[in-house]
Design a protein around this motif. Structure first.
Motif, PDB file in Angstrom:
ATOM      1  N   LEU A  56       0.819  -1.207   0.000  1.00 53.54           N
ATOM      2  CA  LEU A  56       0.000   0.000   0.000  1.00 53.54           C
ATOM      3  C   LEU A  56       0.856   1.261   0.000  1.00 53.54           C
ATOM      4  N   TYR A  57       1.971   1.234   0.700  1.00 53.14           N
ATOM      5  CA  TYR A  57       2.881   2.380   0.654  1.00 53.14           C
ATOM      6  C   TYR A  57       3.327   2.639  -0.796  1.00 53.14           C
ATOM      7  N   GLU A  58       3.710   1.579  -1.479  1.00 52.45           N
ATOM      8  CA  GLU A  58       4.169   1.727  -2.869  1.00 52.45           C
ATOM      9  C   GLU A  58       3.045   2.244  -3.757  1.00 52.45           C
ATOM     10  N   ASP A  62       2.968   5.778  -5.860  1.00 51.80           N
ATOM     11  CA  ASP A  62       2.699   5.818  -7.301  1.00 51.80           C
ATOM     12  C   ASP A  62       1.585   6.801  -7.628  1.00 51.80           C
ATOM     13  N   LEU A  63       0.580   6.854  -6.746  1.00 53.78           N
ATOM     14  CA  LEU A  63      -0.533   7.777  -6.953  1.00 53.78           C
ATOM     15  C   LEU A  63      -0.154   9.216  -6.631  1.00 53.78           C
ATOM     16  N   HIS A  64       0.858   9.381  -5.766  1.00 54.83           N
ATOM     17  CA  HIS A  64       1.289  10.716  -5.323  1.00 54.83           C
ATOM     18  C   HIS A  64       2.807  10.793  -5.488  1.00 54.83           C
ATOM     19  N   ILE A  69       7.371   7.911   1.434  1.00 56.75           N
ATOM     20  CA  ILE A  69       6.991   7.351   2.729  1.00 56.75           C
ATOM     21  C   ILE A  69       8.183   6.636   3.339  1.00 56.75           C
ATOM     22  N   GLU A  70       8.546   7.035   4.531  1.00 56.52           N
ATOM     23  CA  GLU A  70       9.599   6.355   5.279  1.00 56.52           C
ATOM     24  C   GLU A  70       8.947   5.618   6.442  1.00 56.52           C
TER      25      GLU A  70
END
Length: 435
Positions: A56-58, A62-64, A69-70
């Motif tokens: 979900l982070y990835e 990709d969307l933003h 995100i760290e």
């Protein structure tokens, strides 16, 4: 109740409040600048255990494209609690998003002004997304909403089918559910039969079983109005004695909490059952694989839990006032907890959603979980969630579970004391640590 822990908490609250206000004053402009802008921003997030967020982070990045995100993941909820309160006391160091666990939410509520009121970021527009008690849990006494609900913890029983077969017990899910339907007395009676036949343990250690037994009560370590509810609680002591008799009968494998011999104990038949709230499914799979096993090791998931519906765990995503990017952080936390993402999280980690639409989707979806012998884990958890309402957790709830009953039950598991001695030890620790 002015206990040593409560006094420390109040001191923490004072430090944190001043620091949070100061930091918020410095960062508010930066937060607002993040809203709807294309400026590059790095967001930090701290979770714990098995959250299932990596993909979900990835997807979010990709969307933003302007967002990086760290992520930090702490191994257990208890260690995450220590990390959070150390940073709150210091007045700095919290991530832009902090995952809060149900067991220490009560303590967080004592310092809730450390975290942003999410009503300022539109969470009220989503109030109907969540089961009502989940949203209510994330709301403090002043009506401030400090957490986006992630998962809840309806519970079933994980079991090793091969171990059941070796003991002459049925191993298919439907028969196991029938076998274990009933109360804890029945669960331990079957366990004693298993232990007597095989010479092996029925469950991994007493602590996790105890936590499940306590969570199932209408009131656990605290009454619903926040009063300590341990010493003199006949219902609690009766359950402790039932568990103690099973442990003295050889049903506990005496594993250390969160340490199953590098996962090998899940693979070599050390124990046959494991209490499994949804989020624990990912833990089981990870341990089996760490121990050299795979789907053929034989773990399965049954639609049953001793004594009926129970909730263990669940979390929230909160935004500290100290974040320099509160708007962007709120956008990410909001996205991560949307029903669509909660379904993906469930697929990745077994966590069961707190949003109604995500629950309904999993209830209708009987997709087999290949690791758990094809069990439709999402649909099973949806069934186990029926009737679940989370128990009130007081400020020192996780302390009582881990530092009061944890050592006492560990001593019982190791044969260093008997059931009465373990109860007495727990009460002494309760008086020493909580009051």
């Amino acid at each position: 109740m002015n206990t040593p822990i409560r006094r420390r908490m109040l001191a923490t609250a004072a430090v944190a409040s001043v620091a949070a206000l100061a930091l918020a004053g410095c960062s508010a402009g930066g937060s607002e600048a993040d809203a709807g802008s294309d400026e590059d921003v790095t967001l930090t997030i701290t979770t714990f255990g098995t959250f299932g967020y990596d993909d979900l982070y990835e997807e979010y990045e990709d969307l933003h494209p302007n967002v990086t995100i760290e992520a930090t993941n702490i191994d257990t909820g208890g260690n995450a609690r220590t990390d959070a309160f150390t940073k709150i006391a210091a007045g700095s160091g919290l991530s832009d998003i902090v995952a809060i666990e149900e067991g220490w939410l009560g303590a967080i509520m004592d310092v809730s002004d450390t975290f942003a009121d999410l009503r300022d970021y539109g969470i009220e527009d989503r109030k109907g997304d969540w089961v009502d008690w989940k949203y209510a849990q994330g709301t403090d006494a002043d009506g401030r909403v400090i957490g986006y609900g992630t998962d809840i913890g309806p519970s079933g029983i994980c079991y090793n089918g091969a171990a059941f077969e070796a003991a002459g017990l049925p191993s298919d899910r439907e028969s196991v559910a029938e076998l274990l339907t009933g109360d804890w007395e029945n669960f331990f009676a079957v366990g004693q039969e298993y232990t007597d036949k095989t010479g092996k343990a029925w469950y991994d250690h007493s602590g996790f079983v105890w936590n499940a037994m306590v969570n199932q009560l209408d009131e656990g370590y605290y009454t619903a109005d926040g009063e300590l509810n341990v010493d003199g609680n006949a219902e609690l002591q009766e359950r402790f004695e039932l568990l103690g008799a099973a442990t003295e009968g050889g049903q506990s494998a005496a594993q250390a909490a969160w340490d199953w011999n590098g996962g090998k104990s899940f693979v070599d038949g050390t124990f046959a059952t494991f209490v499994c709230p949804g989020w624990m499914l990912g833990v089981v799979q990870g341990q089996v694989e760490a121990g050299g096993g795979d789907a053929s090791t034989g773990w399965d998931f049954a639609d049953v839990f001793p004594g009926g519906a129970a909730n263990w765990g669940g979390a929230w995503l909160s935004i500290p006032e100290s974040s320099a990017h509160k708007v962007a952080a709120a956008e990410l936390a909001d996205w991560l907890t949307q029903p669509e993402q909660q379904v993906k999280q469930s697929v990745a980690a077994g966590n069961f959603p707190s949003t109604v639409k995500a629950q309904e989707e999993l209830a209708a979806d009987a997709t087999p979980n290949e690791f758990f012998n094809g069990a439709p884990t999402g649909a099973i958890l949806a069934e186990r969630a029926k009737g679940v309402v989370a128990q009130f957790k007081g400020a020192d709830d996780s302390v009582i579970q881990e530092n009061v009953f944890g050592p006492a039950l560990s001593a019982l598991d190791r044969g260093e004391t008997d059931t009465q001695g373990a109860w007495d030890q727990a009460i002494q620790l309760l008086n020493d640590l909580v009051g």
